[in-house]
Design an enzyme around this catalytic site. Structure first.
Site, PDB file in Angstrom:
ATOM      1  CG  ASP A  69      33.277 121.041 126.246  1.00  0.00           C
ATOM      2  OD1 ASP A  69      34.368 121.382 126.731  1.00  0.00           O
ATOM      3  OD2 ASP A  69      32.534 120.184 126.765  1.00  0.00           O
ATOM      4  CG  ASN A  77      39.088 110.751 130.050  1.00  0.00           C
ATOM      5  OD1 ASN A  77      39.703 110.112 129.206  1.00  0.00           O
ATOM      6  ND2 ASN A  77      39.234 112.050 130.193  1.00  0.00           N
ATOM      7  CG  ASP A  86      45.361 110.679 126.453  1.00  0.00           C
ATOM      8  OD1 ASP A  86      44.660 111.591 126.948  1.00  0.00           O
ATOM      9  OD2 ASP A  86      46.377 110.209 127.021  1.00  0.00           O
ATOM     10  CD  GLU A 112      36.269 118.114 128.611  1.00  0.00           C
ATOM     11  OE1 GLU A 112      35.279 118.350 129.297  1.00  0.00           O
ATOM     12  OE2 GLU A 112      37.384 117.891 129.106  1.00  0.00           O
TER      13      GLU A 112
END
Length: 191
Positions: A69, A77, A86, A112
């Site tokens: 992760d 973000n 992204d 993620e």
């Protein structure tokens, strides 16, 4: 004339069937692949991982599962925007794809979160693979510092008492949660 028309119709039908089969195969591939990263998605994972797990159990071959992760991805973000997020996901996916073996299954199983199923891999070999992945990601981030990211990972190696892929995954996930709670940026192996 009739034979020529029949030949033309049969040829046309054969071409249409071939196009349909190709379109069906492309649709299936799209359904099993994450559009952003090119990795298998959750459906792709669910389509292949159980058979790989069952085969390892049946034949008594080693199997390792690494769940990873991205650390502080929400912060990326929130502060730098989803486009940068992204780009980070594509970078990580590229590293995973470049360093996997053809027999490995690598999937983006969540926003993620990634899963690596490594057949014919014992604990020592899986640790080496994870170290290589982490080093490759760091190297990629050094070349693109605006995309700097690290990850936490949990690993489980198939044991005789593992009777389902779900239980096996839960063990690897528990290692992932331990890695996150103990400071992130590390691998925790769960027996």
């Amino acid at each position: 004339q009739l034979a020529a028309n029949i030949t033309l119709v049969l040829t046309t039908v054969a071409v249409l069937v071939a196009w349909r089969d190709e379109a069906d195969a492309k649709l299936l591939e799209q359904a099993l692949t994450d559009g952003l990263t090119g990795l298998a998605n959750r459906r792709g994972w669910d389509a292949r991982a159980p058979a790989m797990f069952d085969q390892a159990r049946r034949h008594g071959t080693p199997l390792a599962l690494i769940m990873l992760d991205l650390d502080l991805f929400k912060h990326i973000n929130d502060t730098r925007g989803h486009e940068v997020g992204d780009q980070v996901l594509r970078l990580v996916s590229s590293v995973l794809l470049d360093h996997r073996r053809s027999s490995d299954l690598v999937a983006r199983v969540g926003g993620e979160e990634f899963a690596l199923l490594l057949p014919h891999t014992d604990q020592a070999a899986a640790i080496v693979i994870e170290q290589r992945l982490r080093a490759a990601l760091r190297s990629s981030c050094d070349r693109q510092p605006e995309l700097r990211v690290d990850y936490s990972a949990g690993m489980a190696v198939l044991q005789a008492h593992d009777d389902s892929l779900t239980a096996f995954t839960v063990r690897a996930d528990s290692g992932l949660y331990m890695a996150k709670s103990q400071g992130r940026g590390q691998l925790q192996v769960v027996g």
